[in-house]
Write an enzyme that holds these catalytic residues in place. Sequence first.
Site, PDB file in Angstrom:
ATOM      1  CG  ASP A 260       2.988   4.827  -0.133  1.00  0.00           C
ATOM      2  OD1 ASP A 260       2.451   5.067  -1.220  1.00  0.00           O
ATOM      3  OD2 ASP A 260       2.937   5.591   0.846  1.00  0.00           O
ATOM      4  CG  ASP A 320      -2.289   9.941   2.298  1.00  0.00           C
ATOM      5  OD1 ASP A 320      -2.409   8.939   1.574  1.00  0.00           O
ATOM      6  OD2 ASP A 320      -1.191  10.401   2.647  1.00  0.00           O
TER       7      ASP A 320
END
Length: 496
Positions: A260, A320
């Site tokens: 990430d 997200d």
Amino acid sequence: MIAVMLMAVPCFAGDLDGTWVVRDPRPDGTSRNTYLNLKQEGSLITGSIRVTQFFYKIKESTGGPDGFTVTGSMMDGHNERQVKYEGKLVGDELHVSTRRRPEEALTEMVAHRAPAGEGALPARIEPPPLHKVPDNGLAKTPPMGWNSWNKFAGRVDDAAVRGMADAMASNGMKQAGYQYINIDDTWEGMERDAQGNVTTNKKFPDMKALADYVHSKGLKIGIYSSPGPNTCAGYEGSYGHEEQDARTYAAWGIDYLKYDWCGARNLYTDEEMQAVYQEMGDALRNVGRPIVYSLCQYGRAEVWKWGAEVGGNAWRTTGDIRDSWDSMTKIGFAQNELAPWAKPGHWNDPDMLEIGNGGMNDVEYKTHISLWAILAAPLLAGNDLRDMSPGILEILTNREVIAVNQDKDGKQGRRIAKSGEQEIWARPLFGGAQAIGLFNGSGEAAKITLKWADVGMKSAPAHVRDLWRHSDLKTKGGEYSVEVPAHGVAMLRVRK
Ligand code: GLA
């Protein structure tokens, strides 16, 4: 005369100079640190504020040691983010307060002087020249499993992971194809050991034992890190330790890595992402253990064009997901243009499933998994597998829908028709079959009509299967109409 006196008053000594740290302890034994790196000249305060991996440059200040405010700013893509702190020197402590969110009350904190160098951005390591990372041969169909983040965020621990493995192995999910139990952010310790090895925090006392346990259930285990010095939640990232971390993961028995971007944003530009991701791609290839490599950088820098080159098996295409109809559909229905980039071993990833987390109803969750199946997206359940209704389990384990997701040709579906809030998507399947989703985005039930010509068929196909009713349909003529509930889907598999 008065003006001269006023000008003479603000004369502070630079007492605020230096790095101040607020340690915000977490139950896992780590802490979430905020650093105020201040330089005070008279009534001007400059410097930076670091909140976990976010560095804000101070751009406005008022006051001095007896009472000040500083406003920090940073660019996050095209958006400016700001933080504002009020503070005051009390003896050798700096008392500060901020609003974590604009609508929240002030949080008061006490900062102390930080040891030299702590909290500073590490020196930049030049990214390597580009080359193609050899294919690892994994994820020939989209990965299926579970990931901790959507439900548990920072609360995931060893017991929860074992519990998910137990549930997946016994509730039918494993038989339906789910395989990976993936630990997301917050497993990491605060600091590396003396040899530079990454450590776990007290929620994860023994990662090797945990991996052994998950493997003993016939499942695989995944983990999470960042190419930056810090992860999104402010834990240790793999920056400068890529090969060492890859070796650690292999020694633990890890089978999947989600990597990430987060803290890397302070050191590298979007143009450098490919090289930075390549570094871990190489590291994973070199450890001699098959490890699925999942890129998470929110779909920046057209990752679909180079994700496979760095050894990526999947790449996030969006920010997200949240457990809401708006978030899920905004993401899911925006994937059309990316279809050409999906292929066996290399998948577009519109983020993990929210099925069963409570923010949508079962009809909407059926839409969620149907769309993800047509998109050939990874199917990573994001709910508490130990505690779900039979209806949710049925949605997650609909084998006919999963078969579409796992089709061995690995072609991603596309939108073929749209009218108002209704849209039809089709995915070509092995052997000339097709999966077709008739989606009703409206809040009212609606009749949706599919013209066979729109999916390249001259007349009604001989085989039409309804994948949610689990029944074969008899159809005639040039089109097929079906009543679809509000926010619902009718999903078909058709063959001439
Ligand atoms: C980012 C990712 C999420 C999750 C969190 C963890 O926001 O996009 O999927 O991994 O970080 O901190």
